[in-house]
Design a protein around this motif. Structure first.
Motif, PDB file in Angstrom:
ATOM      1  N   SER A 135       0.861  -1.186   0.000  1.00 46.94           N
ATOM      2  CA  SER A 135       0.000   0.000   0.000  1.00 46.94           C
ATOM      3  C   SER A 135       0.896   1.233   0.000  1.00 46.94           C
ATOM      4  O   SER A 135       1.984   1.237   0.591  1.00 46.94           O
ATOM      5  CB  SER A 135      -0.880   0.007   1.249  1.00 46.94           C
ATOM      6  N   LYS A 136       0.442   2.287  -0.627  1.00 43.18           N
ATOM      7  CA  LYS A 136       1.233   3.523  -0.642  1.00 43.18           C
ATOM      8  C   LYS A 136       1.356   4.138   0.746  1.00 43.18           C
ATOM      9  O   LYS A 136       2.238   4.964   0.983  1.00 43.18           O
ATOM     10  CB  LYS A 136       0.609   4.523  -1.616  1.00 43.18           C
ATOM     11  N   ALA A 137       0.468   3.746   1.664  1.00 42.24           N
ATOM     12  CA  ALA A 137       0.513   4.265   3.039  1.00 42.24           C
ATOM     13  C   ALA A 137       1.084   3.240   4.019  1.00 42.24           C
ATOM     14  O   ALA A 137       0.992   3.448   5.231  1.00 42.24           O
ATOM     15  CB  ALA A 137      -0.874   4.691   3.484  1.00 42.24           C
ATOM     16  N   GLU A 138       1.675   2.179   3.521  1.00 38.12           N
ATOM     17  CA  GLU A 138       2.155   1.103   4.388  1.00 38.12           C
ATOM     18  C   GLU A 138       3.077   1.637   5.483  1.00 38.12           C
ATOM     19  O   GLU A 138       3.974   2.446   5.226  1.00 38.12           O
ATOM     20  CB  GLU A 138       2.904   0.053   3.571  1.00 38.12           C
ATOM     21  N   ALA A 139       2.805   1.197   6.723  1.00 34.46           N
ATOM     22  CA  ALA A 139       3.641   1.507   7.894  1.00 34.46           C
ATOM     23  C   ALA A 139       3.688   2.996   8.218  1.00 34.46           C
ATOM     24  O   ALA A 139       4.637   3.465   8.833  1.00 34.46           O
ATOM     25  CB  ALA A 139       5.053   0.959   7.696  1.00 34.46           C
ATOM     26  N   SER A 140       2.644   3.729   7.837  1.00 35.31           N
ATOM     27  CA  SER A 140       2.651   5.168   8.124  1.00 35.31           C
ATOM     28  C   SER A 140       2.252   5.490   9.554  1.00 35.31           C
ATOM     29  O   SER A 140       2.371   6.633   9.987  1.00 35.31           O
ATOM     30  CB  SER A 140       1.748   5.920   7.139  1.00 35.31           C
ATOM     31  N   GLY A 141       1.779   4.493  10.299  1.00 34.53           N
ATOM     32  CA  GLY A 141       1.709   4.627  11.741  1.00 34.53           C
ATOM     33  C   GLY A 141       0.373   4.970  12.361  1.00 34.53           C
ATOM     34  O   GLY A 141      -0.624   5.211  11.694  1.00 34.53           O
ATOM     35  N   TRP A 142       0.412   4.990  13.707  1.00 35.02           N
ATOM     36  CA  TRP A 142      -0.787   5.163  14.514  1.00 35.02           C
ATOM     37  C   TRP A 142      -1.437   6.523  14.321  1.00 35.02           C
ATOM     38  O   TRP A 142      -2.655   6.639  14.333  1.00 35.02           O
ATOM     39  CB  TRP A 142      -0.440   4.964  15.988  1.00 35.02           C
TER      40      TRP A 142
END
Length: 238
Positions: free
Chosen positions: A34-41
């Motif tokens: 995903s383009k937002a992978e691991a972008s956090g809480w």
């Protein structure tokens, strides 16, 4: 469509939108490639705050936009909602949650095939504790839902510029997520958790594990307790 049926439909539609956008941000952060992978809480909390805002705008023109069985219960306890509509509202909310989760699955369909971590896949749909502790997890959900429902009731004592209320509710959800959500993922809404968990169980999701039904009762029961406590306190002080 009769007035009651329109309100019930608004709960279905609004909760579908809530879960589509809320679980959608979880999918964006959790799933591989995903383009937002691991972008956090922080992104998840912001996404859920925005999801609630949009969902309330969608449902609010047709009904009270509870979108949450704990809110529906609390409003009935304080006399602001008809008890006869409580069960139909809750059923509509859960069904809306199921459909919203199905739409998230369809939106991110190829990403589930790329994601091997079963916990990340389940976390796209339903909540789970950071540390599995029954008493602690229950307290976290009770407290978070108490804040939600009590604040919503107190908002009713304030005067907002026309159309501003959903934005304030979104800020409330953002605040709960950032401050209180780290323990259990802040379900604070039985329909938000149960509906998508049912979808996770039933859908042919690539690489999925079990749906963690052993934990599932906590994000259903604890928010209802929190909502009831908020209502009782509201009655006492008003």
């Amino acid at each position: 469509m009769s007035g009651d049926m329109l309100q019930i439909f608004s709960e279905f539609l609004g909760t579908m939108m809530l879960v589509l956008l809320g679980d959608g941000v979880c999918a964006a952060v959790n799933l591989k490639k995903s383009k937002a992978e691991a972008s956090g809480w922080v992104v998840i909390a912001l996404g859920w705050g925005a999801a609630v805002t949009i969902a309330v705008y969608v449902a609010g023109s047709m009904g009270p936009a509870h979108l949450n069985p704990a809110v529906t219960l609390g409003m009935a306890i304080i006399g602001n909602f008809d008890w006869a509509l409580v069960l139909p509202f809750i059923i509509a909310q859960v069904l809306g949650g199921i459909l919203g989760a199905v739409l998230v699955w369809l939106t991110y369909l190829p990403h589930f095939k790329e994601t091997k971590d079963q916990a990340s896949i389940l976390g796209t749909f339903a909540t789970g504790p950071a540390i599995r502790n029954t008493v602690g997890n229950i307290m976290s959900e009770v407290i978070g839902t108490f804040v939600l429902v009590f604040a919503l009731m107190m908002f009713g004592k304030n005067t907002f510029t026309d159309g501003l209320n959903p934005l304030v509710v979104g800020v409330l959800i953002l605040s709960i997520g950032l401050s209180l959500g780290g323990s259990t993922g802040y379900a604070i809404n039985p329909a938000r958790d149960l509906g998508p968990r049912i979808a996770h169980q039933l859908l042919p999701i690539a690489n999925k594990g079990n749906s963690d039904w052993g934990y599932s009762w906590i994000p259903v029961v604890a928010p209802m307790i929190g909502g009831a406590i908020a209502a009782l306190l509201y009655i006492v002080i008003t």
